[in-house]
Design a protein around this motif. Structure first.
Motif, PDB file in Angstrom:
ATOM      1  N   UNK A 104       3.993  21.166  10.027  1.00  0.00           N
ATOM      2  CA  UNK A 104       2.717  21.704   9.550  1.00  0.00           C
ATOM      3  C   UNK A 104       2.415  21.157   8.148  1.00  0.00           C
ATOM      4  N   UNK A 105       3.443  21.015   7.313  1.00  0.00           N
ATOM      5  CA  UNK A 105       3.251  20.455   5.978  1.00  0.00           C
ATOM      6  C   UNK A 105       2.746  19.022   6.065  1.00  0.00           C
ATOM      7  N   UNK A 106       3.299  18.237   6.973  1.00  0.00           N
ATOM      8  CA  UNK A 106       2.823  16.864   7.139  1.00  0.00           C
ATOM      9  C   UNK A 106       1.391  16.839   7.687  1.00  0.00           C
ATOM     10  N   UNK A 131       8.165   6.617   6.188  1.00  0.00           N
ATOM     11  CA  UNK A 131       9.291   7.508   6.453  1.00  0.00           C
ATOM     12  C   UNK A 131       9.751   8.174   5.158  1.00  0.00           C
ATOM     13  N   UNK A 132      10.592   7.515   4.379  1.00  0.00           N
ATOM     14  CA  UNK A 132      11.116   8.138   3.169  1.00  0.00           C
ATOM     15  C   UNK A 132      10.023   8.623   2.207  1.00  0.00           C
ATOM     16  N   UNK A 133       8.930   7.880   2.029  1.00  0.00           N
ATOM     17  CA  UNK A 133       7.864   8.417   1.171  1.00  0.00           C
ATOM     18  C   UNK A 133       7.336   9.753   1.669  1.00  0.00           C
ATOM     19  N   UNK A 134       7.290   9.939   2.991  1.00  0.00           N
ATOM     20  CA  UNK A 134       6.820  11.206   3.550  1.00  0.00           C
ATOM     21  C   UNK A 134       7.853  12.306   3.389  1.00  0.00           C
ATOM     22  N   UNK A 135       9.135  11.921   3.332  1.00  0.00           N
ATOM     23  CA  UNK A 135      10.171  12.913   3.081  1.00  0.00           C
ATOM     24  C   UNK A 135      10.055  13.460   1.665  1.00  0.00           C
ATOM     25  N   UNK A 136       9.732  12.582   0.730  1.00  0.00           N
ATOM     26  CA  UNK A 136       9.624  12.996  -0.673  1.00  0.00           C
ATOM     27  C   UNK A 136       8.347  13.782  -0.924  1.00  0.00           C
ATOM     28  N   UNK A 137       7.222  13.329  -0.334  1.00  0.00           N
ATOM     29  CA  UNK A 137       5.927  13.959  -0.614  1.00  0.00           C
ATOM     30  C   UNK A 137       5.075  14.051   0.649  1.00  0.00           C
ATOM     31  N   UNK A 138       5.059  15.200   1.324  1.00  0.00           N
ATOM     32  CA  UNK A 138       4.256  15.357   2.533  1.00  0.00           C
ATOM     33  C   UNK A 138       2.755  15.187   2.293  1.00  0.00           C
ATOM     34  N   UNK A 139       2.316  15.349   1.047  1.00  0.00           N
ATOM     35  CA  UNK A 139       0.894  15.242   0.730  1.00  0.00           C
ATOM     36  C   UNK A 139       0.483  13.816   0.367  1.00  0.00           C
ATOM     37  N   UNK A 140       1.409  12.867   0.504  1.00  0.00           N
ATOM     38  CA  UNK A 140       1.121  11.482   0.151  1.00  0.00           C
ATOM     39  C   UNK A 140      -0.082  10.897   0.900  1.00  0.00           C
ATOM     40  N   UNK A 141      -0.253  11.155   2.213  1.00  0.00           N
ATOM     41  CA  UNK A 141      -1.413  10.581   2.904  1.00  0.00           C
ATOM     42  C   UNK A 141      -2.738  10.942   2.244  1.00  0.00           C
ATOM     43  N   UNK A 142      -2.905  12.199   1.856  1.00  0.00           N
ATOM     44  CA  UNK A 142      -4.146  12.597   1.204  1.00  0.00           C
ATOM     45  C   UNK A 142      -4.374  11.766  -0.065  1.00  0.00           C
ATOM     46  N   UNK A 143      -3.321  11.514  -0.799  1.00  0.00           N
ATOM     47  CA  UNK A 143      -3.421  10.714  -2.019  1.00  0.00           C
ATOM     48  C   UNK A 143      -3.784   9.272  -1.697  1.00  0.00           C
ATOM     49  N   UNK A 144      -3.116   8.690  -0.702  1.00  0.00           N
ATOM     50  CA  UNK A 144      -3.379   7.300  -0.331  1.00  0.00           C
ATOM     51  C   UNK A 144      -4.793   7.107   0.189  1.00  0.00           C
TER      52      UNK A 144
END
Length: 408
Positions: free
Chosen positions: A47-49, A324-337
């Protein structure tokens, strides 16, 4: 024709459109419960992702046989599973119009000794490079056992569809069973399942066919495939191209490109090709694959900036950016990208400062599992998480098993 942006949706041959070009690649979550079912923590993680803006999530490898686990806390999907738990996982992971595909896997010989002292594989060939101390020499599969495993892949795919997942992905990379069948190094059979490139790829084609038969014509089926094993006498780029052509003819819906095995882990950057300003490890191979297939491609490994991701889309080498690893560190990364074309995430290799301890605890893996556990517990991202937190949590969760290798 204008090239796609990270924000553009993509429609595959089957299934509903995927809302953007960012995909969470499979990782080892180690969040299965005592019965190897997904519990609320795993649902909360997905859900976080989903809330973070990812378009497509590939689950961590779900095992098709509870007697063949790659790691202690793997999730298993079979007739003994709690299907309501899987329905909840699928529902939470598909919030915010996200798609969740289940990655299906059998580890073959890549089962630690403390989980199974007699694993199976295409041939009785042990892992090399010192791993034979951690992983037992396998027993060669009989013909009827091969057919049974193909049936297990199909059964789990059927249950994945029944419980609401958006699609399935066959794990055909990283030295697991499908990858073992494809490798001339590990498949030394002289029957219809080995002895030639055509016979070695018979298993993966049979798995795909069996899955397609049970899920029907409209449900998407993908594969994670090695570009190469990066080992002498292993699965080569030339053979990989032939497998891509065969799967294209068979009707595969999405091909995720990776590479390496436990013996040569290119998926983590070891021996992977990386040229010029390209961040990703396997883009050169993807460029070449384009001449052999019109199936959408996903490249995973090495991406850290929105600029490099967009350049990869511009080149036409890939349709999806695997993270993979970037999503492990920050689930909100897609919104930023998706909102900032200059966004990037710097990830340093985790270390306690003691190389022996780092290796014993497999910190390159367990550090990111610690991040996943934080998100599963509903905690906020913490990119600067101390590796010592991982040390403490690993001992707390696994005790003496912390020093028992789970992966290469």
């Amino acid at each position: 024709m204008a090239t796609p942006t990270l924000n553009d949706e993509k429609t595959l041959q089957r299934g509903r459109p995927i809302k953007n070009r960012l995909s969470k690649s499979a990782m080892s979550e180690q969040l299965g419960n005592a019965r190897h079912d997904p519990d609320e923590r795993l649902a909360r993680l997905y859900r976080a992702w989903a809330d973070g803006g990812i378009g497509l999530s590939m689950t961590g490898n779900v095992m098709i046989d509870r007697n063949a686990l790659g790691e202690p806390k793997n999730v298993v999907l079979d007739e003994q599973s709690d299907l309501d738990a899987f329905r909840n996982w699928a529902e939470q992971g598909q919030a915010n119009a996200t798609q969740v595909w289940m990655q299906l896997n059998h580890p073959g010989k890549q089962i630690p000794r403390f989980l199974n002292s007699q694993p199976v594989a295409p041939s009785a060939v042990p892992l090399g490079g010192g791993l034979e101390k951690m992983f037992a020499t396998p027993r060669a599969l009989e013909g009827d056992e091969i057919q049974a495993i193909i049936g297990q892949f199909a059964r789990s795919a059927h249950l994945a569809k029944e419980t609401g997942f958006s699609g399935v992905q066959i794990h055909g990379a990283h030295g697991y069973l499908v990858s073992q069948f494809l490798s001339p190094r590990h498949n030394q059979r002289d029957d219809e399942w080995g002895g030639s490139p055509e016979n070695r790829r018979r298993f993966v084609l049979a798995v795909h066919e069996a899955i397609r038969e049970v899920v029907g014509p409209d449900f998407p089926v993908g594969i994670k495939l090695n570009s190469a094993d990066f080992m002498k006498d292993g699965f080569s780029e030339e053979e990989s191209m032939d497998v891509v052509r065969a799967l294209t003819e068979a009707g595969i819906d999405l091909i995720e490109i990776s590479g390496g095995t436990y013996e040569a882990p290119a998926m983590t950057g070891f021996k992977a090709k990386k040229e010029n300003a390209r961040e990703a490890y396997f883009l050169d191979y993807a460029d070449a694959v384009r001449r052999h297939t019109d199936v959408p491609l996903m490249v995973t490994g090495g991406f850290r900036s929105a600029t490099a991701m967009q350049q990869a889309l511009d080149s036409g080498a890939t349709d999806f950016i695997g993270l993979a690893r970037p999503m492990a560190v920050d689930p909100e990364l897609p919104r930023t990208l998706l909102s900032n074309p200059q966004a990037k995430l710097a990830i340093k290799r985790p270390s306690t400062g003691f190389k022996g301890l780092d290796k014993a605890l497999m910190l390159d893996i367990t550090y990111y599992e610690s991040h996943l556990a934080r998100h599963a517990d509903g905690k906020k991202p913490r990119p600067g998480l101390s590796p010592w937190i991982t040390v403490a949590s690993t001992f707390s969760a696994m005790g003496a098993n912390a020093f028992k290798p789970r992966r290469g």
